[in-house]
Write a protein that holds these residues in place. Structure first.
Motif, PDB file in Angstrom:
ATOM      1  N   LEU A 152      -1.709  -1.513  -3.523  1.00  0.00           N
ATOM      2  CA  LEU A 152      -0.870  -1.407  -2.310  1.00  0.00           C
ATOM      3  C   LEU A 152       0.491  -0.634  -2.831  1.00  0.00           C
ATOM      4  N   LEU A 153       1.169  -1.065  -3.872  1.00  0.00           N
ATOM      5  CA  LEU A 153       2.473  -0.899  -3.952  1.00  0.00           C
ATOM      6  C   LEU A 153       2.484   0.881  -4.621  1.00  0.00           C
ATOM      7  N   LYS A 154       1.367   1.357  -5.398  1.00  0.00           N
ATOM      8  CA  LYS A 154       1.186   2.257  -5.915  1.00  0.00           C
ATOM      9  C   LYS A 154       1.078   3.282  -4.887  1.00  0.00           C
ATOM     10  N   LYS A 155       0.062   2.987  -3.870  1.00  0.00           N
ATOM     11  CA  LYS A 155      -0.156   4.023  -2.595  1.00  0.00           C
ATOM     12  C   LYS A 155       1.253   4.359  -1.916  1.00  0.00           C
ATOM     13  N   ARG A 156       1.697   3.270  -1.691  1.00  0.00           N
ATOM     14  CA  ARG A 156       3.115   3.185  -0.920  1.00  0.00           C
ATOM     15  C   ARG A 156       3.922   4.141  -1.623  1.00  0.00           C
ATOM     16  N   THR A 157       4.254   4.053  -3.078  1.00  0.00           N
ATOM     17  CA  THR A 157       4.958   4.893  -3.710  1.00  0.00           C
ATOM     18  C   THR A 157       4.834   6.277  -3.465  1.00  0.00           C
TER      19      THR A 157
ATOM     20  N   VAL B   8      -4.456  -2.164   3.646  1.00  0.00           N
ATOM     21  CA  VAL B   8      -3.426  -3.083   4.212  1.00  0.00           C
ATOM     22  C   VAL B   8      -4.448  -3.688   5.377  1.00  0.00           C
ATOM     23  N   LYS B   9      -5.307  -3.214   5.964  1.00  0.00           N
ATOM     24  CA  LYS B   9      -6.052  -3.732   7.183  1.00  0.00           C
ATOM     25  C   LYS B   9      -7.174  -4.756   6.779  1.00  0.00           C
TER      26      LYS B   9
ATOM     27  N   ALA C 193       3.693  -2.672   5.153  1.00  0.00           N
ATOM     28  CA  ALA C 193       2.852  -2.239   6.349  1.00  0.00           C
ATOM     29  C   ALA C 193       2.343  -1.083   6.420  1.00  0.00           C
ATOM     30  N   PRO C 194       1.333  -0.789   7.240  1.00  0.00           N
ATOM     31  CA  PRO C 194       0.860   0.347   7.519  1.00  0.00           C
ATOM     32  C   PRO C 194       2.096   1.514   7.799  1.00  0.00           C
ATOM     33  N   MET C 195       1.718   2.676   7.307  1.00  0.00           N
ATOM     34  CA  MET C 195       2.518   3.692   7.467  1.00  0.00           C
ATOM     35  C   MET C 195       1.901   4.655   8.366  1.00  0.00           C
ATOM     36  N   PRO C 196       2.732   5.628   9.371  1.00  0.00           N
ATOM     37  CA  PRO C 196       2.230   6.613  10.196  1.00  0.00           C
ATOM     38  C   PRO C 196       1.988   7.818   9.472  1.00  0.00           C
TER      39      PRO C 196
END
Length: 178
Positions: A22-27, A153-154, A168-171
């Motif tokens: 999740l951290l890699k995807k958010r980055t 995340v879901k 959190a999910p991102m728009p």
């Protein structure tokens, strides 16, 4: 007792791996946002230079000049200096930034479509079109990264891991409306 310890160890390892994913995807999504932000700034600046390159030829009408000024006024709205955790809430600065990027992008596309391109600098026009293409690619990359992040995340166990890690999910661009 050993089975319980083994199960807890495996659950911890799984949770950590999910967190790292999740951290890699958010980055990745944040890096794409940085590219989008820089490309939209560069496009707006270059479009202005493109239309003022030849003093004897003014390709923009008064109405088009007004539209360009409105786009320039949107520029400060897309700067989101907050940490992603604080800005990534409903109605947060990330949503405002994405909406501003969309408006600027659509406005620049509309203005370029109405300008007589024959009398514009070919080099600057090619550079502008490359920036436009870079923006589209970064937007697609962001959309893909956010789709993967939001899916992670879901679903279980990602929902629990994300809640603990405050991810959190991102728009996405399609979800933000003017």
């Amino acid at each position: 007792m050993q089975a319980l310890l083994l199960s807890l160890t495996l659950a911890t390892i799984l949770a950590y791996l999910w967190y790292a994913s999740l951290l890699k995807k958010r980055t990745s999504a944040i890096e794409a946002l940085k590219v989008i932000d820089s490309r939209i700034d560069m496009r707006l600046t270059l479009f202005t230079e493109l239309c003022q390159a030849r003093p004897s030829y003014h390709p923009l009408t008064d109405d088009q000049q007004a539209q360009l000024q409105q786009l320039k006024q949107l520029q400060p709205q897309h700067d989101w200096g907050q940490p992603i955790e604080a800005s990534n809430v409903t109605g947060g600065s990330l949503s405002v930034s994405i909406a501003a990027w969309q408006q600027i992008d659509q406005g620049l596309e509309a203005l370029l479509a109405t300008v007589n391109k024959d009398k514009l600098s070919e080099d600057k026009l090619a550079e502008y079109l490359q920036l436009e293409l870079d923006f589209v690619h970064a937007e697609d990359f962001y959309r893909k990264a956010v789709d993967e992040l939001n899916s992670g995340v879901k679903i279980f166990p990602g929902a629990a891991v994300a809640k603990l890690a405050r991810i959190a999910p991102m728009p996405i661009f399609d979800q933000v409306h003017d």
